[in-house]
Design an enzyme around this catalytic site. Structure first.
Site, PDB file in Angstrom:
ATOM      1  N   ARG A  37       0.818  -1.218   0.000  1.00 54.20           N
ATOM      2  CA  ARG A  37       0.000   0.000   0.000  1.00 54.20           C
ATOM      3  C   ARG A  37       0.852   1.269   0.000  1.00 54.20           C
ATOM      4  O   ARG A  37       0.362   2.343  -0.353  1.00 54.20           O
ATOM      5  CB  ARG A  37      -0.984  -0.032   1.178  1.00 54.20           C
ATOM      6  CG  ARG A  37      -2.166  -0.943   0.908  1.00 54.20           C
ATOM      7  CD  ARG A  37      -3.040  -1.086   2.110  1.00 54.20           C
ATOM      8  NE  ARG A  37      -2.620  -2.159   2.981  1.00 54.20           N
ATOM      9  CZ  ARG A  37      -2.751  -2.160   4.305  1.00 54.20           C
ATOM     10  NH1 ARG A  37      -3.289  -1.133   4.910  1.00 54.20           N
ATOM     11  NH2 ARG A  37      -2.354  -3.189   5.019  1.00 54.20           N
ATOM     12  N   GLU A  75       1.527  -5.093  13.282  1.00 49.43           N
ATOM     13  CA  GLU A  75       0.385  -5.237  14.194  1.00 49.43           C
ATOM     14  C   GLU A  75      -0.209  -6.636  14.134  1.00 49.43           C
ATOM     15  O   GLU A  75      -0.660  -7.154  15.127  1.00 49.43           O
ATOM     16  CB  GLU A  75      -0.691  -4.167  13.878  1.00 49.43           C
ATOM     17  CG  GLU A  75      -1.692  -3.990  15.005  1.00 49.43           C
ATOM     18  CD  GLU A  75      -2.864  -3.076  14.658  1.00 49.43           C
ATOM     19  OE1 GLU A  75      -3.009  -2.673  13.490  1.00 49.43           O
ATOM     20  OE2 GLU A  75      -3.644  -2.783  15.582  1.00 49.43           O
TER      21      GLU A  75
HETATM   22  O1  LIG Z   1       3.249  -0.280  11.796  1.00 48.92           O
HETATM   23  P1  LIG Z   1       3.084  -1.750  11.573  1.00 48.92           P
HETATM   24  O2  LIG Z   1       2.493  -2.467  12.764  1.00 48.92           O
HETATM   25  O3  LIG Z   1       4.347  -2.386  11.123  1.00 48.92           O
HETATM   26  O4  LIG Z   1       1.988  -1.952  10.440  1.00 48.92           O
HETATM   27  C1  LIG Z   1       1.922  -1.151   9.286  1.00 48.92           C
HETATM   28  C2  LIG Z   1       2.073  -1.948   8.027  1.00 48.92           C
HETATM   29  O5  LIG Z   1       1.014  -2.905   7.880  1.00 48.92           O
HETATM   30  C3  LIG Z   1       0.412  -2.762   6.603  1.00 48.92           C
HETATM   31  O6  LIG Z   1       1.043  -3.517   5.628  1.00 48.92           O
HETATM   32  P2  LIG Z   1       0.824  -5.069   5.360  1.00 48.92           P
HETATM   33  O7  LIG Z   1       2.013  -5.807   5.895  1.00 48.92           O
HETATM   34  O8  LIG Z   1      -0.528  -5.498   5.822  1.00 48.92           O
HETATM   35  O9  LIG Z   1       0.968  -5.178   3.780  1.00 48.92           O
HETATM   36  P3  LIG Z   1       0.165  -4.594   2.531  1.00 48.92           P
HETATM   37  O10 LIG Z   1       0.527  -3.129   2.441  1.00 48.92           O
HETATM   38  O11 LIG Z   1       0.745  -5.375   1.402  1.00 48.92           O
HETATM   39  O12 LIG Z   1      -1.306  -4.802   2.731  1.00 48.92           O
HETATM   40  C4  LIG Z   1       0.600  -1.292   6.309  1.00 48.92           C
HETATM   41  O13 LIG Z   1       0.476  -1.022   4.912  1.00 48.92           O
HETATM   42  C5  LIG Z   1       1.986  -1.033   6.817  1.00 48.92           C
HETATM   43  O14 LIG Z   1       2.993  -1.392   5.883  1.00 48.92           O
HETATM   44  N1  LIG Z   2      -5.244  -1.619  11.653  1.00 49.39           N
HETATM   45  C1  LIG Z   2      -4.649  -1.665  10.450  1.00 49.39           C
HETATM   46  N2  LIG Z   2      -5.336  -1.342   9.339  1.00 49.39           N
HETATM   47  C2  LIG Z   2      -4.732  -1.375   8.115  1.00 49.39           C
HETATM   48  N3  LIG Z   2      -3.450  -1.703   7.945  1.00 49.39           N
HETATM   49  C3  LIG Z   2      -2.743  -2.017   9.031  1.00 49.39           C
HETATM   50  N4  LIG Z   2      -1.443  -2.367   9.191  1.00 49.39           N
HETATM   51  C4  LIG Z   2      -1.219  -2.587  10.496  1.00 49.39           C
HETATM   52  N5  LIG Z   2      -2.317  -2.374  11.205  1.00 49.39           N
HETATM   53  C5  LIG Z   2      -3.295  -2.013  10.322  1.00 49.39           C
END
Ligand SMILES: O=P(O)(O)OC[C@H]1O[C@H](OP(=O)(O)OP(=O)(O)O)[C@H](O)[C@@H]1O
Ligand SMILES: Nc1ncnc2[nH]cnc12
Length: 192
Positions: A77, A114
């Site tokens: 994202r 998370e």
């Molecule tokens: O601060 P944090 O606890 O580390 O979480 C944040 C991360 O989680 C999500 O990515 P995700 O790994 O779900 O991947 P995506 O963007 O491919 O959906 C979001 O886009 C961040 O990269």
């Molecule tokens: N609550 C949340 N919603 C979307 N992306 C996330 N990445 C980590 N935590 C998230």
């Protein structure tokens, strides 16, 4: 003096408006991808071209005065607005990807987020030593992902010039960690 206060009022008003508009567009999905997580779904923002432009406008405005050579966006994202922002600033975009996706030689770092864990990679020639890098992601939660991204940039002798997020989950207190690296932390909508 009068001019300044009008400008300030305008700025505050605009920041407030974009934050409200984003909050309105973001969709909360309960228990995704795991029970107990309230997932912030940004896809409604992406369907609104004017709102996407407003996001980039606001990033550019808040980044004024900060020297940046490269935008590093985190898979997946972080690619969406990251490339748009780099292109608007007319500077390079480099992707930070999950392990096994980048074709050239990489440096890698593990991360905890998370709702899971991953290994992130960056091409070893993505950053020239000394370049000032803005790390971008859609959302800051625990900060595990962005901390791994920080270590990747530092491994290549890049300088983290700042962080830009669309959303930050402030109740998870990741900001304090990031402030030790850079005071330039931008987030357009924060959840306390
Ligand atoms: O601060 P944090 O606890 O580390 O979480 C944040 C991360 O989680 C999500 O990515 P995700 O790994 O779900 O991947 P995506 O963007 O491919 O959906 C979001 O886009 C961040 O990269
Ligand atoms: N609550 C949340 N919603 C979307 N992306 C996330 N990445 C980590 N935590 C998230």
């Amino acid at each position: 003096m009068k001019k300044l206060s009008v400008k300030l009022r305008h700025t505050l008003h605009f920041d407030f408006m974009i934050s409200k508009e984003l909050d309105f567009a973001i969709r909360d999905i309960a228990d995704f991808p795991k029970p107990g997580i309230i997932f912030k779904d940004i896809t409604p923002i992406l369907k609104d071209a004017k709102l996407c432009t407003a996001v980039i406008d606001e990033f550019v405005k808040q980044l004024e005065g900060i020297e940046i050579d490269v935008v590093a966006g985190i898979e997946s994202r972080g690619f969406l607005f990251g490339l748009m922002l780099a292109n608007r600033l007319q500077i390079p975009f480099v992707p930070i990807r999950k392990k096994g996706k980048l074709p050239f030689t990489t440096v890698e770092e593990p991360c905890e987020l998370e709702y899971g864990s991953a290994i992130l990679e960056l091409h070893e020639d993505a950053i020239i030593p000394g370049q000032r890098v803005l790390i971008h992601d859609d959302l800051l939660a625990t900060g595990g992902t962005v901390s791994a991204a920080t270590r990747l940039v530092q491994k290549l002798d890049g300088v983290v010039a700042g962080y830009a997020f669309v959303i930050s989950l402030d109740f998870l207190n990741a900001n304090d960690k990031l402030k030790q690296v850079s005071q330039n932390i931008i987030s357009l909508v924060s959840y306390k």
